[in-house]
Design an enzyme around this catalytic site. Structure first.
Site, short mmCIF file in Angstrom:
data_model
loop_
_atom_site.label_atom_id
_atom_site.label_comp_id
_atom_site.label_asym_id
_atom_site.label_seq_id
_atom_site.Cartn_x
_atom_site.Cartn_y
_atom_site.Cartn_z
N HIS A 69 24.10 -6.43 -6.87
CA HIS A 69 25.05 -6.72 -7.46
C HIS A 69 24.54 -8.82 -7.54
O HIS A 69 25.04 -9.66 -7.85
CB HIS A 69 26.30 -6.42 -7.17
CG HIS A 69 27.15 -6.96 -6.29
ND1 HIS A 69 27.18 -5.45 -5.20
CD2 HIS A 69 27.56 -7.59 -5.73
CE1 HIS A 69 27.50 -6.80 -3.93
NE2 HIS A 69 27.42 -8.04 -4.62
N ASP B 69 22.95 -0.13 -5.32
CA ASP B 69 23.18 -1.81 -5.30
C ASP B 69 22.55 -2.32 -3.86
O ASP B 69 22.91 -2.49 -3.47
CB ASP B 69 24.55 -1.54 -4.92
CG ASP B 69 25.34 -3.18 -4.90
OD1 ASP B 69 25.05 -4.20 -5.25
OD2 ASP B 69 26.40 -2.67 -4.43
N SER C 85 27.97 -9.98 0.57
CA SER C 85 27.07 -9.43 -0.07
C SER C 85 25.38 -9.50 0.12
O SER C 85 24.70 -10.60 0.13
CB SER C 85 27.72 -8.99 -1.22
OG SER C 85 28.71 -8.64 -2.18
#
Length: 215
Positions: free
Chosen positions: A77, A107, A184
């Site tokens: 993402h 992901d 992230s």
């Protein structure tokens, strides 16, 4: 298993998982940071024109350098819908990254940059199957793009994310180490300086409830 599949797919392209620094048992957070931060990168994705029209011009995140050929692991993402991906190394060097592969279902994504011959920092991957609840961990990344930062916490549980449909991983690591936008794709690291997870998301409305993909 997912990471193993990614790495196997890249083996023919020069990936060498054996090129890793040796860990040292039971290091303190300062030692862990000095070891892992040089192999952690800041990622800025310039989004496609469709996203630019919607007002979202860029996305930020972190990643880890896996080998001397410049292979970088991050969240899918972080680079989703990216027209251009910029990677900033620990020493401030800015490099354009090529997307090797991305899988929104897990992901995870792999990037590649051209590292200089003087760059030697790579991460050491641990074994997330041996992680226990209560084990101390640190998260390293770039929260809100403000620069390198380290947060400490423990492994607080295992299971799925609040939306189990968003990830197929059966044993997602839950941690109390603070994770924010920009973290992230960055590493969750154990006391041996080994990466045991890829920081992924937080529980909106919760306190110190973050999730990492087991390595």
């Amino acid at each position: 298993l997912v990471l193993a599949m990614f790495l196997a797919a890249c083996a023919s392209d020069g990936f060498d998982a054996s090129v890793q620094a040796k860990g040292v048992d039971q290091e303190n957070p300062t030692q862990i940071y000095k070891k892992v931060a040089p192999a952690t990168v800041f990622i800025k994705s310039v989004l496609t024109s469709d996203y630019l029209m919607s007002g979202a011009g860029s996305s930020i995140g972190s990643g880890i350098i896996l080998d001397h050929q410049g292979v970088i692991l991050t969240n899918a993402h972080v680079v989703d819908k990216a027209a251009k991906i910029l990677v900033i190394l620990h020493d401030g060097t800015q490099l354009n990254a090529a997307l090797v592969g991305s899988d929104p279902y897990t992901d995870l994504a792999l990037l590649r940059v051209d590292l200089s011959k003087n760059h030697h920092a790579t991460v050491l991957l641990g074994n997330s199957d041996r992680v226990d609840i209560g084990q101390e961990v640190v998260a390293i990344g770039h929260p809100f793009g403000l620069g390198y930062a380290l947060t400490t916490g423990v492994v607080s549980g295992f299971g799925t994310t609040p939306d189990p449909r968003s990830t197929p991983h059966e044993r997602v690591i839950q941690t109390s180490a603070a994770i924010n936008p920009g973290n992230s794709g960055g590493p969750l690291v154990d006391k041996n300086g080994e990466v045991i997870g890829i920081n992924m998301s937080i529980l909106n409305g919760g306190q110190n409830i973050g999730f990492a993909i087991p390595i």
